[in-house]
Design a protein around this motif. Structure first.
Motif, PDB file in Angstrom:
ATOM      1  N   CYS A 209      35.012  51.542  42.099  1.00  0.00           N
ATOM      2  CA  CYS A 209      35.930  50.429  41.825  1.00  0.00           C
ATOM      3  C   CYS A 209      37.374  50.917  41.791  1.00  0.00           C
ATOM      4  O   CYS A 209      38.273  50.283  42.345  1.00  0.00           O
ATOM      5  CB  CYS A 209      35.555  49.770  40.504  1.00  0.00           C
ATOM      6  N   ILE A 210      37.596  52.079  41.173  1.00  0.00           N
ATOM      7  CA  ILE A 210      38.957  52.614  41.019  1.00  0.00           C
ATOM      8  C   ILE A 210      39.506  53.162  42.331  1.00  0.00           C
ATOM      9  O   ILE A 210      40.640  52.864  42.711  1.00  0.00           O
ATOM     10  CB  ILE A 210      38.972  53.705  39.927  1.00  0.00           C
ATOM     11  N   SER A 213      38.870  50.435  46.014  1.00  0.00           N
ATOM     12  CA  SER A 213      39.469  49.099  46.120  1.00  0.00           C
ATOM     13  C   SER A 213      40.767  49.204  46.918  1.00  0.00           C
ATOM     14  O   SER A 213      41.635  50.021  46.597  1.00  0.00           O
ATOM     15  CB  SER A 213      39.755  48.522  44.728  1.00  0.00           C
ATOM     16  N   GLU A 218      41.101  42.851  44.998  1.00  0.00           N
ATOM     17  CA  GLU A 218      39.754  43.415  45.120  1.00  0.00           C
ATOM     18  C   GLU A 218      39.392  44.225  43.881  1.00  0.00           C
ATOM     19  O   GLU A 218      38.264  44.147  43.380  1.00  0.00           O
ATOM     20  CB  GLU A 218      39.671  44.297  46.369  1.00  0.00           C
ATOM     21  N   PHE A 219      40.341  45.007  43.383  1.00  0.00           N
ATOM     22  CA  PHE A 219      40.078  45.789  42.174  1.00  0.00           C
ATOM     23  C   PHE A 219      39.786  44.879  40.987  1.00  0.00           C
ATOM     24  O   PHE A 219      38.838  45.120  40.224  1.00  0.00           O
ATOM     25  CB  PHE A 219      41.265  46.695  41.854  1.00  0.00           C
ATOM     26  N   ASP A 220      40.604  43.847  40.788  1.00  0.00           N
ATOM     27  CA  ASP A 220      40.426  42.948  39.649  1.00  0.00           C
ATOM     28  C   ASP A 220      39.041  42.312  39.658  1.00  0.00           C
ATOM     29  O   ASP A 220      38.376  42.227  38.615  1.00  0.00           O
ATOM     30  CB  ASP A 220      41.500  41.859  39.666  1.00  0.00           C
ATOM     31  N   GLN A 222      36.245  43.401  41.185  1.00  0.00           N
ATOM     32  CA  GLN A 222      35.188  44.380  40.971  1.00  0.00           C
ATOM     33  C   GLN A 222      35.171  44.873  39.529  1.00  0.00           C
ATOM     34  O   GLN A 222      34.109  45.098  38.951  1.00  0.00           O
ATOM     35  CB  GLN A 222      35.372  45.563  41.932  1.00  0.00           C
ATOM     36  N   TRP A 223      36.356  45.067  38.943  1.00  0.00           N
ATOM     37  CA  TRP A 223      36.428  45.519  37.550  1.00  0.00           C
ATOM     38  C   TRP A 223      35.818  44.475  36.611  1.00  0.00           C
ATOM     39  O   TRP A 223      35.022  44.822  35.730  1.00  0.00           O
ATOM     40  CB  TRP A 223      37.880  45.783  37.173  1.00  0.00           C
ATOM     41  N   TYR A 242      42.936  48.585  31.494  1.00  0.00           N
ATOM     42  CA  TYR A 242      43.057  47.513  32.483  1.00  0.00           C
ATOM     43  C   TYR A 242      44.447  46.874  32.426  1.00  0.00           C
ATOM     44  O   TYR A 242      45.043  46.561  33.459  1.00  0.00           O
ATOM     45  CB  TYR A 242      41.984  46.455  32.247  1.00  0.00           C
ATOM     46  N   ARG A 245      46.867  48.878  34.416  1.00  0.00           N
ATOM     47  CA  ARG A 245      46.386  49.196  35.769  1.00  0.00           C
ATOM     48  C   ARG A 245      47.514  49.356  36.785  1.00  0.00           C
ATOM     49  O   ARG A 245      47.385  50.091  37.756  1.00  0.00           O
ATOM     50  CB  ARG A 245      45.401  48.126  36.240  1.00  0.00           C
ATOM     51  N   ILE A 249      46.110  52.664  38.796  1.00  0.00           N
ATOM     52  CA  ILE A 249      45.088  52.305  39.765  1.00  0.00           C
ATOM     53  C   ILE A 249      45.671  52.419  41.178  1.00  0.00           C
ATOM     54  O   ILE A 249      46.708  51.818  41.467  1.00  0.00           O
ATOM     55  CB  ILE A 249      44.565  50.875  39.514  1.00  0.00           C
ATOM     56  N   ALA A 251      45.119  51.088  44.067  1.00  0.00           N
ATOM     57  CA  ALA A 251      45.403  49.833  44.775  1.00  0.00           C
ATOM     58  C   ALA A 251      46.710  49.201  44.309  1.00  0.00           C
ATOM     59  O   ALA A 251      47.339  48.443  45.048  1.00  0.00           O
ATOM     60  CB  ALA A 251      44.250  48.845  44.568  1.00  0.00           C
TER      61      ALA A 251
END
Length: 513
Positions: A209-210, A213, A218-220, A222-223, A242, A245, A249, A251
């Motif tokens: 996920c980290i 993404s 997309e990250f949000d 999946q997280w 989070y 992020r 992160i 992404a």
């Protein structure tokens, strides 16, 4: 001078003299000699440290430093940077890695090197500092000194850990710099902050996920899905990460150049390198000497890489126009990374899709090396050369070419020139008429006024430090990273006895025998 321990010094002297019986002293004499030197330097280290920095500045006007002391003239913080470091920042001022380290001197002062990356991908030092606290005020002071002394502009990105004081300080002193958190530090805490069973089950999914993404959206998604799936909605630490992020992160941060770094591990490796030379027993002067040795070694590696680029040309794995072009432009280290992307591009099949489905790896934006997606696209349209917009100068062999104008050194040279002219005029005046003296003195005053005006901005080399007669040794500092106090044998035995005495039965609750 090279940090050989005293017990090994005796063995070395024995080999040099043909046997320990020929040395002329005992091993105890070596220890006593070191003790006497420490005694002689006691209470003079602060003054000698200042004199050392002044000597460095005298040898090279581009060496700059600043010392601050308390009301008792005890050193509280210091900043320094030499000519080569300041020149390097002119070429590689886009990314800075900053991480403090401990146990590098006998006073416990926090060593704060400010580091970057050169065109070979090697770690380089831009400036250094000593701090007696890791407060907002200390970090603001340090980076104000840094910005005033550097030849380039304000940096674009700084990578640190999640230190609260740094987080508060950088918006004050670096308002236009992106502050990125070290991903490695955060990921290391996952095993501590998450239930061990859940961590073992969902570790790979969190990692995917980290790192995989491509977009924030997309990250949000999946997280959020992973948090629900793992039933970790109530984990406060995960909620905090989070919320942060946008600082760590990929992404969220890969649209800003980071020299392909996602963590401050490079700073950690830099600390490990310099700790081969310095130790917690060093005085301030000892530290500067030993640190200088480490810096020479580090710069020697850079010089070797520069030399290798001149005399060695990598052998192409495949014949390709892009590779034939860039093998002469990139440094060898960067060429091999580019070559890997070119070779990998043959594994991709180009398809025309809607804009919402396009690849968003952002490798070029974050690393400065074109990705396989861009290369595949260019090859599809039979491009023969890589366009200039995809060639980042900082990774090329010519990255360090060009003239760097050092305003401080120019002012120093101008001031010395004015002084020499004034001395020559005084000699001329002494042997000529009074009327000539009046005219010449008027000329001298004008020259002095010019020099004064030039120095009014407060940035002359002479003004780069706090001038006073002497500095005293700093107080002992207990930094947050120095660890707990070590207990002696007797103290440990008493603690064990107390624990045994207080042990109670888990069944009845009574003290055991």
């Amino acid at each position: 001078m090279v940090n050989i321990p005293q017990h090994q010094q005796f063995s070395l002297l024995g080999v040099q003299s043909g046997g320990i019986e020929n040395i002329g002293c005992t091993q105890r004499d070596l220890y006593n000699h070191a003790r006497d030197i420490r005694a002689d330097l006691k209470e003079h280290d602060g003054e000698m440290f200042y004199e050392y920095l002044k000597l460095e500045q005298g040898n090279n006007p581009s060496f700059t430093f600043q010392i601050e002391a308390d009301e008792e003239q005890k050193i509280t913080r210091c900043f320094w940077s030499d000519a080569r470091s300041r020149r390097a920042y002119k070429f590689f001022d886009d990314v800075v890695i900053f991480d403090t380290t401990y146990n590098t001197n006998r006073y416990g002062l926090i060593f704060a090197p400010i580091m970057g990356v050169n065109n070979h991908g090697q770690t380089i030092v831009f400036a250094c500092g000593f701090l007696n606290h890791e407060s907002v005020d200390d970090f603001v002071w340090l980076f104000n000194q840094f910005l005033e002394s550097m030849l380039g502009g304000a940096l674009k990105m700084i990578i640190t850990d999640q230190d609260p004081a740094m987080t508060k300080a950088f918006p004050i002193v670096l308002p236009n710099t992106f502050h990125r958190y070290c991903s490695w530090y955060i990921l290391m805490k996952f095993s501590e902050k998450i239930d061990a069973t859940k961590y073992s089950i969902y570790k790979s999914e969190f990692s995917a996920c980290i790192w995989k993404s491509e977009t924030p959206e997309e990250f949000d998604l999946q997280w959020e899905s992973l948090i629900k799936k793992s039933r970790l909605e109530g984990n406060k630490w995960l909620q905090d990460q989070y919320e942060l992020r946008s600082r760590w992160i990929p992404a969220y941060v890969n649209h800003i150049f980071s020299a392909d770094m996602s963590s401050s591990q490079r700073a950690e490796s830099g600390h490990a390198f310099f700790k081969k030379f310095v130790s917690k027993n060093n005085s301030l002067v000892d530290f500067m000497i030993q640190f200088g040795r480490g810096l020479v070694r580090q710069r020697h590696e850079e010089l070797m890489a520069d030399h290798k680029d001149l005399i060695e040309k990598p052998k192409l794995r495949i014949n390709h126009d892009f590779l034939e072009q860039m093998v002469d432009i990139y440094t060898n280290e960067m060429y091999f990374k580019f070559e890997a992307e070119v070779c990998d591009s043959f594994n991709y099949k180009l398809q025309f899709v809607r804009a919402t489905q396009q690849a968003n790896c952002k490798k070029f934006e974050s690393a400065g090396i074109v990705c396989t997606h861009i290369i595949s696209y260019l090859m599809k349209f039979d491009a023969e050369i890589l366009p200039d917009k995809y060639i980042l100068r900082r990774w090329t062999k010519s990255a360090k070419s060009g003239i760097v104008v050092d305003d401080k050194e120019t002012r120093k040279m101008f001031t010395n020139g004015v002084r020499i002219i004034n001395e020559q005029i005084d000699q001329f005046i002494s042997s000529h008429m009074v009327s000539g003296r009046t005219v010449a003195k008027s000329f001298i005053e004008k020259n002095n006024q010019m020099s004064s005006n030039l120095m009014d901005d407060g940035t002359s080399v002479e003004d780069s430090c706090t001038f006073q007669n002497s500095f005293n040794e700093p107080d002992q500092v207990r930094a947050k990273g120095c660890g707990k106090r070590l207990k002696g044998g007797k103290e440990k035995a008493m603690a064990r006895a107390k624990n045994k005495k207080d042990r109670r039965c888990h069944g009845c609750g009574k003290v055991g025998q």
